[in-house]
Design an enzyme around this catalytic site. Structure first.
Site, PDB file in Angstrom:
ATOM      1  N   GLU A 195       6.730  -6.617 -35.947  1.00  0.00           N
ATOM      2  CA  GLU A 195       6.327  -5.344 -34.928  1.00  0.00           C
ATOM      3  C   GLU A 195       5.978  -5.822 -33.547  1.00  0.00           C
ATOM      4  O   GLU A 195       6.121  -5.093 -32.789  1.00  0.00           O
ATOM      5  CB  GLU A 195       5.531  -4.520 -35.618  1.00  0.00           C
ATOM      6  CG  GLU A 195       5.233  -2.990 -34.988  1.00  0.00           C
ATOM      7  CD  GLU A 195       4.411  -2.993 -33.772  1.00  0.00           C
ATOM      8  OE1 GLU A 195       4.072  -2.178 -33.158  1.00  0.00           O
ATOM      9  OE2 GLU A 195       3.547  -3.947 -33.759  1.00  0.00           O
ATOM     10  N   GLU A 196       5.222  -6.886 -33.623  1.00  0.00           N
ATOM     11  CA  GLU A 196       4.691  -7.216 -32.424  1.00  0.00           C
ATOM     12  C   GLU A 196       5.575  -7.929 -31.399  1.00  0.00           C
ATOM     13  O   GLU A 196       5.401  -8.027 -30.065  1.00  0.00           O
ATOM     14  CB  GLU A 196       3.430  -8.128 -32.497  1.00  0.00           C
ATOM     15  CG  GLU A 196       2.318  -7.780 -33.206  1.00  0.00           C
ATOM     16  CD  GLU A 196       1.480  -6.803 -32.406  1.00  0.00           C
ATOM     17  OE1 GLU A 196       1.844  -6.584 -31.199  1.00  0.00           O
ATOM     18  OE2 GLU A 196       0.603  -6.256 -33.170  1.00  0.00           O
ATOM     19  N   ASP A 238      -5.470  -3.990 -35.612  1.00  0.00           N
ATOM     20  CA  ASP A 238      -4.054  -4.000 -35.172  1.00  0.00           C
ATOM     21  C   ASP A 238      -3.216  -4.822 -36.338  1.00  0.00           C
ATOM     22  O   ASP A 238      -2.832  -5.911 -35.727  1.00  0.00           O
ATOM     23  CB  ASP A 238      -3.571  -4.135 -33.931  1.00  0.00           C
ATOM     24  CG  ASP A 238      -2.304  -3.792 -33.304  1.00  0.00           C
ATOM     25  OD1 ASP A 238      -1.423  -3.416 -34.220  1.00  0.00           O
ATOM     26  OD2 ASP A 238      -1.965  -4.422 -32.366  1.00  0.00           O
TER      27      ASP A 238
END
Length: 368
Positions: A147-148, A113
């Site tokens: 993004e996280e 990820d």
């Protein structure tokens, strides 16, 4: 043993794993992505890409997205027209976990990820260009930060004005192609009561008791469902309140979220109806919706041996505005992402290069 011999006999397979090892080795937790961005800039430039670093506005420390393309236009500062834009994110959740490996897997933070997607996408499009199966101007690469947490990288990318017909986003999909992913609602419920001595409950108003009743109603509500994306689901993420066991609690709070499979506003309307109904118990309830996004319907490509599925997690896809049609695919499993044992299978990374090549070729042929 098999993985080692495969790498020796197949240089292109060795290339993707070597690149992925380098990416995993670089700490890039959210807000600390610049080192991996700088690495990618150097790597892609050496491979013949034109690289543009886009600063993230009002960011401290300094952070950049990275946008790369092979064929530089004569008039524009950057190439903005591509048929397929390949995208993923370079930030990871904390803490950083160092690279390690065995014969089958690569371990470490970001391994699945989503650095495996980044490495596979780069190697796939480079193969296609070198093999003459697509033109240099057909593709672009966009790798974003944040993004996280708050999707700030993808939001900032809108100012690049990239005009793509298809957007292929890399996230861990267990080697399946997503038909879509659920939307989301984030909300908090704050209850204000009246404190008092627990021996005289009639003299106070329990915020916790009122909150428990509300959460019970939410858990026993039938939320909308979609024939493809499945059920809308509720998560009671955090609950807090009260000061002591012998004090009637004056304050209580719950932070909740939904994974939405239908229309987010429809679910929000149901939520408001339940939480904001008139009360006769003297407590005050406030509902605040912190974020809301509809589910995403994805384009798909038929690839032999590759199944399709619906992702329950959320991605950057809705934050890039435009008419591009999204797709979602990548090696690794979301079930090990963010965990202490995050890993990706070497064979899956190698196979994902082949699958991405087929997807991109198909999309280039579809494009006008």
């Amino acid at each position: 043993m098999g993985a080692q011999s495969t790498e020796t006999s197949m240089p292109s397979q060795s290339k993707v794993l070597t690149l992925l090892r380098s990416l995993i080795s670089i700490r890039s937790t959210t807000l600390q992505e610049q080192s991996v961005v700088d690495f990618l800039k150097t790597y892609l430039t050496q491979q013949g890409w034109h690289v543009h670093l886009q600063p993230i506005p009002d960011s401290s420390p300094v952070r950049h997205n990275i946008y790369a393309y092979r064929s530089k236009p004569e008039t524009d500062n950057i190439r903005t027209n591509v048929k397929v834009l390949l995208n993923s994110h370079v930030d990871t959740v904390p803490p950083h976990i160092e690279l390690s490996e065995d014969d089958e897997n690569l371990y470490g933070r970001g391994s699945c990820d989503a650095k495996a997607s980044v490495a596979a996408q780069i190697c796939a499009v480079e193969d296609l260009i070198e093999e003459g199966k697509i033109a240099e101007e057909d593709v672009g690469l966009l790798y974003v930060v944040g993004e996280e947490t708050n999707h700030i990288g993808m939001i900032a990318a809108n100012s690049l004005n990239i005009n793509a017909q298809y957007l292929l986003v890399g996230e861990p999909t267990e080697m399946m192609i997503a038909e879509g992913h659920k939307g989301m609602i984030k909300a908090d419920i704050v209850v204000k009561g009246q404190a008092g001595h627990s021996g005289y409950p009639e003299r106070g108003k329990s915020a916790i008791a009122a909150l428990v009743d509300i959460l019970h109603d939410l858990q026993h509500t039938e939320w909308p469902s979609d024939p493809v994306l499945g059920a809308t689901t509720l998560n009671l993420g955090q609950i807090s309140g009260g000061v002591a066991a012998n004090v009637i609690p004056e304050d209580a709070r719950a932070d909740i979220s939904f994974r939405v499979s239908t229309n987010a506003e429809q679910v929000a309307a149901q939520l408001r109806t339940i939480v904001e109904q008139p009360r006769t118990d003297g407590v005050h309830v406030t509902l605040t919706i912190r974020g809301m996004q509809n589910p995403v319907r994805c384009e798909t490509v038929d690839v032999d041996g590759v199944e399709k599925f619906v992702a329950r997690y959320f991605t950057d896809i809705p934050y890039l505005k435009g008419t591009q049609k999204p797709l979602l695919f990548g090696p690794g499993s979301i079930l090990v992402a963010h965990s202490e044992k995050e890993f990706v299978k070497k064979d899956d990374v190698i196979r994902s290069v082949r699958i991405i090549k087929q997807i991109v070729q198909n999309l280039v042929h579809r494009a006008v």
